[in-house]
Design a protein around this motif. Structure first.
Motif, short mmCIF file in Angstrom:
data_model
loop_
_atom_site.label_atom_id
_atom_site.label_comp_id
_atom_site.label_asym_id
_atom_site.label_seq_id
_atom_site.Cartn_x
_atom_site.Cartn_y
_atom_site.Cartn_z
N CYS A 158 -113.36 20.59 39.83
CA CYS A 158 -111.93 20.91 39.79
C CYS A 158 -111.35 20.89 38.38
CB CYS A 158 -111.16 19.94 40.66
SG CYS A 158 -111.59 20.01 42.42
N SER A 159 -111.86 20.01 37.54
CA SER A 159 -111.29 19.83 36.20
C SER A 159 -111.31 21.11 35.37
CB SER A 159 -112.03 18.72 35.46
OG SER A 159 -113.42 19.01 35.37
N GLU A 199 -108.25 23.38 37.58
CA GLU A 199 -107.08 22.85 38.27
C GLU A 199 -105.76 23.15 37.56
OE1 GLU A 199 -107.52 18.67 38.67
OE2 GLU A 199 -107.94 18.32 36.55
N LEU A 222 -103.54 25.64 39.22
CA LEU A 222 -103.05 25.35 40.55
C LEU A 222 -101.71 24.63 40.59
CD1 LEU A 222 -106.44 24.18 42.11
CD2 LEU A 222 -105.45 26.48 42.09
N GLN A 223 -101.24 24.14 39.44
CA GLN A 223 -99.93 23.48 39.40
C GLN A 223 -99.41 23.47 37.96
OE1 GLN A 223 -100.31 19.45 40.68
NE2 GLN A 223 -101.95 18.95 39.25
N LEU A 248 -108.05 26.35 47.13
CA LEU A 248 -108.46 25.55 45.98
C LEU A 248 -107.62 24.28 45.87
CD1 LEU A 248 -109.00 28.26 43.18
CD2 LEU A 248 -110.73 27.07 44.53
N LYS A 249 -106.34 24.37 46.18
CA LYS A 249 -105.47 23.19 46.11
C LYS A 249 -105.90 22.13 47.14
CE LYS A 249 -101.21 23.27 44.95
NZ LYS A 249 -99.74 23.44 44.81
N CYS A 265 -108.92 20.52 45.67
CA CYS A 265 -108.64 19.80 44.44
C CYS A 265 -107.23 19.21 44.45
CB CYS A 265 -108.79 20.74 43.23
SG CYS A 265 -110.42 21.51 43.08
N ALA A 294 -104.01 16.98 43.76
CA ALA A 294 -103.56 16.29 42.54
C ALA A 294 -103.34 14.82 42.84
CB ALA A 294 -102.28 16.94 42.03
N ARG A 298 -108.97 11.56 44.28
CA ARG A 298 -109.76 12.75 44.61
C ARG A 298 -111.25 12.51 44.35
NH1 ARG A 298 -108.12 17.48 40.97
NH2 ARG A 298 -109.65 16.60 39.53
N GLY A 311 -114.92 20.55 44.10
CA GLY A 311 -114.87 21.76 43.29
C GLY A 311 -115.04 23.00 44.14
#
Length: 321
Positions: free
Chosen positions: A197-198, A201, A204-205, A225-226, A229, A231, A235, A240
């Motif tokens: 995710c890193s 991500e 995504l926000q 994806l959210k 992953c 926030a 997590r 991923g």
């Protein structure tokens, strides 16, 4: 429409011909000194892949990351020492795995033909083999590389980032003698693999002042994806997304997904929105055989980047002699 497609194919061919590398490498380099080389590497890679399906993507990525730093000299294989933090310790390479596969192949080759085959050539052959074993094209690997003696973590800052835009990618590849066609083609290596995710991500926000989510992402895909992953500090650190829907098969699905707004990395999705690269993405999405042909040509070019004939043949891929 058909005539436009033919023009695209001609342009790609001209780009390939105009930028062929001239390194002194040969497909028959080890034919007399180590005739079992390719068989040994292929069997080692295949056995490792059966045990761990992540091996193909990891070895292909390892090859890319090696060639992009000091050229294809196996510097990525060197371990850090108390006096030096090697490329393995650089942040972009902390997630590079499966070095043991190259170690296994090297150990077998040292028994079969001692002090003969460079670690750089083993890695290059292994990169071809994982593509073939995953359903992709095959090609004659040119050989004769020597292993480098220098490996610095600080150099990994020069690797293309998953947040790069097209201009940054073009510049990065050009500095290594690779053109726009090569960049789009080699990005297709993402047809194999997975990302944590890193690496994506940020899309995504709080993406920008106008958009919370990257507007170039397909909305349903973004929501998926959210979910994978979230926030939250709790997590799963292994969470991923696979980089295409057939992540264990080498095919052109990666390009089809870019056209559908389902590219995982910002750097991947950006290829669709730029006139310098979009026509190549479109051509590869329509014609897998064309992608395979160009991938072969670009891998041969990448394998010639920074090739050294003044290095050594390491006895152990992790340490200099």
């Amino acid at each position: 429409m058909a005539s436009k497609y033919v023009v695209v194919q001609i342009l790609l061919t001209l780009l390939s011909v105009a930028s062929l590398s001239k390194a002194d490498l040969y497909s028959d380099y080890y034919d007399k000194t180590c005739p079992e080389l390719e068989k040994i590497v292929s069997e080692t890679v295949l056995n490792a892949s059966k045990y761990d399906p992540k091996v193909p993507a990891r070895l292909l990525r390892m090859f890319f990351h090696d060639c992009f730093i000091r050229g294809c000299d196996a510097s990525i294989l060197l371990d850090s020492t108390p006096a030096n933090k090697a490329e393995k310790g650089g942040r972009p390479n902390l997630s590079v795995r499966s070095f043991y596969v190259i170690d296994q192949a090297k150990a077998k080759l040292e028994k079969s033909c001692p002090r003969t085959v460079s670690c750089a050539d083993i890695l290059t052959i292994a990169a071809r083999d994982v593509v073939v074993q995953s359903g992709g094209p095959s090609w004659e690997v040119l050989k004769g590389r020597k292993d480098g003696r220098v490996s610095k973590a600080s150099d990994t800052r020069n690797l293309p980032a998953p947040t790069s835009n097209v201009s940054q990618l073009i510049q990065s590849f050009a500095s290594r003698g690779l053109d726009v066609k090569d960049m789009v083609t080699l990005s297709g290596g993402h047809t194999l693999g997975f990302s944590h995710c890193s690496s994506f991500e940020a899309r995504l926000q709080n993406f920008s002042l106008l958009h919370d989510i990257d507007p170039n992402l397909d909305s349903d895909f973004a929501q998926d994806l959210k979910k994978k992953c979230p926030a939250t500090p709790l997590r799963d650190q292994n969470a991923g997304q696979f980089l295409d829907s057939t992540a264990s098969v080498f095919d052109n699905d990666y390009y089809k997904r870019l056209l559908a707004g389902k590219g995982v990395f910002l750097s991947d999705q950006s290829l669709v929105g730029d006139y310098r690269t979009s026509y190549i993405v479109d051509a590869f999405a329509k014609d897998q055989s064309l992608f395979f042909k160009e991938f072969t040509a670009s891998m041969l070019k990448l394998g010639n980047v920074g090739v050294s004939t003044n290095g050594e043949v390491r006895l152990d891929c992790r340490v200099v002699n």
